[in-house]
Design a protein around this motif. Structure first.
Motif, mmCIF file in Angstrom:
data_model
loop_
_atom_site.group_PDB
_atom_site.id
_atom_site.type_symbol
_atom_site.label_atom_id
_atom_site.label_comp_id
_atom_site.label_asym_id
_atom_site.label_seq_id
_atom_site.Cartn_x
_atom_site.Cartn_y
_atom_site.Cartn_z
ATOM 1 N N LEU A 1 43.204 29.523 -100.906
ATOM 2 C CA LEU A 1 44.411 29.626 -101.721
ATOM 3 C C LEU A 1 45.656 29.415 -100.872
ATOM 4 O O LEU A 1 46.630 28.798 -101.328
ATOM 5 C CB LEU A 1 44.451 30.987 -102.427
ATOM 6 C CG LEU A 1 43.426 31.182 -103.543
ATOM 7 C CD1 LEU A 1 43.422 32.626 -104.021
ATOM 8 C CD2 LEU A 1 43.702 30.234 -104.711
ATOM 9 N N ASP A 2 45.632 29.903 -99.651
ATOM 10 C CA ASP A 2 46.741 29.651 -98.727
ATOM 11 C C ASP A 2 46.874 28.160 -98.443
ATOM 12 O O ASP A 2 47.980 27.619 -98.400
ATOM 13 C CB ASP A 2 46.544 30.424 -97.419
ATOM 14 C CG ASP A 2 46.809 31.911 -97.558
ATOM 15 O OD1 ASP A 2 47.465 32.312 -98.554
ATOM 16 O OD2 ASP A 2 46.358 32.682 -96.689
ATOM 17 N N GLU B 1 35.563 36.635 -100.178
ATOM 18 C CA GLU B 1 36.964 36.951 -100.513
ATOM 19 C C GLU B 1 37.920 36.391 -99.457
ATOM 20 O O GLU B 1 38.955 35.799 -99.793
ATOM 21 C CB GLU B 1 37.161 38.456 -100.655
ATOM 22 C CG GLU B 1 38.603 38.818 -101.035
ATOM 23 C CD GLU B 1 38.796 40.282 -101.342
ATOM 24 O OE1 GLU B 1 39.949 40.664 -101.629
ATOM 25 O OE2 GLU B 1 37.809 41.060 -101.306
ATOM 26 N N ARG B 2 37.590 36.565 -98.198
ATOM 27 C CA ARG B 2 38.434 36.040 -97.127
ATOM 28 C C ARG B 2 38.532 34.518 -97.213
ATOM 29 O O ARG B 2 39.628 33.943 -97.110
ATOM 30 C CB ARG B 2 37.872 36.447 -95.765
ATOM 31 C CG ARG B 2 38.634 35.867 -94.575
ATOM 32 C CD ARG B 2 38.000 36.257 -93.246
ATOM 33 N NE ARG B 2 36.624 35.814 -93.117
ATOM 34 C CZ ARG B 2 36.273 34.577 -92.790
ATOM 35 N NH1 ARG B 2 37.204 33.642 -92.582
ATOM 36 N NH2 ARG B 2 34.997 34.262 -92.665
ATOM 37 N N GLU C 1 50.541 31.061 -104.902
ATOM 38 C CA GLU C 1 51.221 32.349 -104.902
ATOM 39 C C GLU C 1 50.319 33.350 -105.612
ATOM 40 O O GLU C 1 49.765 33.040 -106.667
ATOM 41 C CB GLU C 1 52.557 32.272 -105.640
ATOM 42 C CG GLU C 1 53.602 31.402 -104.970
ATOM 43 C CD GLU C 1 54.907 31.403 -105.746
ATOM 44 O OE1 GLU C 1 55.113 32.320 -106.583
ATOM 45 O OE2 GLU C 1 55.721 30.487 -105.516
ATOM 46 N N GLU C 2 50.187 34.521 -105.028
ATOM 47 C CA GLU C 2 49.390 35.561 -105.680
ATOM 48 C C GLU C 2 50.316 36.455 -106.499
ATOM 49 O O GLU C 2 51.365 36.878 -106.020
ATOM 50 C CB GLU C 2 48.631 36.382 -104.634
ATOM 51 C CG GLU C 2 47.568 35.574 -103.912
ATOM 52 C CD GLU C 2 46.809 36.390 -102.884
ATOM 53 O OE1 GLU C 2 46.887 37.639 -102.944
ATOM 54 O OE2 GLU C 2 46.160 35.787 -102.016
ATOM 55 N N ALA C 3 49.908 36.716 -107.728
ATOM 56 C CA ALA C 3 50.681 37.575 -108.620
ATOM 57 C C ALA C 3 50.005 38.931 -108.704
ATOM 58 O O ALA C 3 48.795 39.016 -108.942
ATOM 59 C CB ALA C 3 50.773 36.939 -110.012
ATOM 60 N N GLY C 4 50.775 39.980 -108.497
ATOM 61 C CA GLY C 4 50.212 41.329 -108.597
ATOM 62 C C GLY C 4 49.940 41.715 -110.036
ATOM 63 O O GLY C 4 50.103 40.912 -110.960
ATOM 64 N N TYR C 5 49.551 42.944 -110.234
ATOM 65 C CA TYR C 5 49.275 43.427 -111.584
ATOM 66 C C TYR C 5 50.587 43.576 -112.355
ATOM 67 O O TYR C 5 51.625 43.917 -111.767
ATOM 68 C CB TYR C 5 48.533 44.767 -111.531
ATOM 69 C CG TYR C 5 47.085 44.601 -111.112
ATOM 70 C CD1 TYR C 5 46.090 44.433 -112.062
ATOM 71 C CD2 TYR C 5 46.732 44.577 -109.764
ATOM 72 C CE1 TYR C 5 44.767 44.262 -111.681
ATOM 73 C CE2 TYR C 5 45.410 44.400 -109.373
ATOM 74 C CZ TYR C 5 44.435 44.241 -110.340
ATOM 75 O OH TYR C 5 43.129 44.047 -109.961
ATOM 76 N N LEU D 1 49.930 29.685 -109.411
ATOM 77 C CA LEU D 1 50.014 31.141 -109.516
ATOM 78 C C LEU D 1 48.628 31.718 -109.808
ATOM 79 O O LEU D 1 47.999 31.368 -110.808
ATOM 80 C CB LEU D 1 50.979 31.509 -110.639
ATOM 81 C CG LEU D 1 51.466 32.947 -110.715
ATOM 82 C CD1 LEU D 1 52.216 33.333 -109.452
ATOM 83 C CD2 LEU D 1 52.356 33.134 -111.934
ATOM 84 N N VAL D 2 48.166 32.595 -108.918
ATOM 85 C CA VAL D 2 46.830 33.185 -109.061
ATOM 86 C C VAL D 2 46.962 34.711 -109.095
ATOM 87 O O VAL D 2 47.361 35.313 -108.105
ATOM 88 C CB VAL D 2 45.909 32.772 -107.904
ATOM 89 C CG1 VAL D 2 44.493 33.304 -108.120
ATOM 90 C CG2 VAL D 2 45.893 31.260 -107.734
ATOM 91 N N PRO D 3 46.642 35.335 -110.216
ATOM 92 C CA PRO D 3 46.741 36.801 -110.299
ATOM 93 C C PRO D 3 45.743 37.494 -109.370
ATOM 94 O O PRO D 3 44.624 37.006 -109.162
ATOM 95 C CB PRO D 3 46.400 37.099 -111.766
ATOM 96 C CG PRO D 3 46.569 35.810 -112.485
ATOM 97 C CD PRO D 3 46.243 34.737 -111.494
ATOM 98 N N GLU D 4 46.148 38.608 -108.825
ATOM 99 C CA GLU D 4 45.248 39.416 -108.001
ATOM 100 C C GLU D 4 43.999 39.775 -108.782
ATOM 101 O O GLU D 4 42.888 39.802 -108.239
ATOM 102 C CB GLU D 4 45.968 40.678 -107.536
ATOM 103 C CG GLU D 4 45.144 41.565 -106.615
ATOM 104 C CD GLU D 4 44.804 40.918 -105.295
ATOM 105 O OE1 GLU D 4 43.708 41.196 -104.764
ATOM 106 O OE2 GLU D 4 45.622 40.126 -104.773
#
Length: 199
Positions: free
Chosen positions: A130-131, A123-124, A136-140, A69-72
């Protein structure tokens, strides 16, 4: 300082190594579903998350033995810090270029341009990596500003005595929200953050 930065990087490398070992154990026993929560410092220590440990984590995430899990916020912060550091390095190199002979100067300028292009694409490239790791990206987090303000005023961790700690607090609430969204039988969480482990 550079020494402190290197020490912090070593700590995160040890944490990644420990996480990879824990994940291998979990994957073998299948007794525990692990949530691996990554903050910006872990990314900054290894900007494209390369190496056997990260590959092992990605393999475990692919099988469902772990949720990476990776936060935005962590992505945004890591990208900003990378570009800021690279900008400083590139400006310093440009000042030194004129002292080099012409052939070497051309190579250095080409290297600087290549580094600048990589920085723009970072960033790209990070999101692609990460993909690959099945992250999984976690939003705020859904948290009230008043609650964060109360923690800041009360110097509640991760805020320190000077009132610093806004980003870590957002990470903390993102982590709590992620736990609340998980099943009760998925209790194990591994925090990759120096500041959060003291809460």
């Amino acid at each position: 300082t550079r020494k402190e930065s290197s020490a912090a990087s070593d700590v995160y490398k040890r944490q990644i190594h420990l996480a990879a070992r824990c994940i291998c154990g979990a994957a073998e026993t299948r007794e525990t579903a692990m949530i691996l929560f990554v903050d910006a410092n872990a990314i900054v220590a290894n900007p494209l998350l390369r190496g056997r440990q990260w590959d092992s984590i990605g393999d475990a995430a692919a099988t469902g033995a772990v949720t990476l899990l990776v936060p935005e916020l962590a992505i945004t912060e890591a990208v900003a810090r990378y570009r800021r550091t690279e900008g400083v390095r590139q400006r310093a190199l440009r000042k030194e270029v004129r002292h080099w002979p012409r052939p070497a100067r051309d190579h250095l300028l080409n290297a600087i341009e290549a580094a600048a292009t990589f920085s723009e694409d970072y960033e790209r490239l990070l999101r692609e990596r990460l993909d690959e790791l099945h992250a999984e990206e976690a939003g705020y987090p859904d948290v009230d500003h008043a609650e964060i303000a109360e923690r800041a005023v009360g110097r509640v961790a991760p805020f320190d005595e000077e009132g610093n700690g806004y980003r870590d607090t957002l990470h903390w609430f993102t982590f709590l929200q992620a736990l609340q969204e998980r099943e009760a039988h998925d209790p194990f969480a591994f925090l990759l953050s120096l500041s959060l482990i003291h809460i």
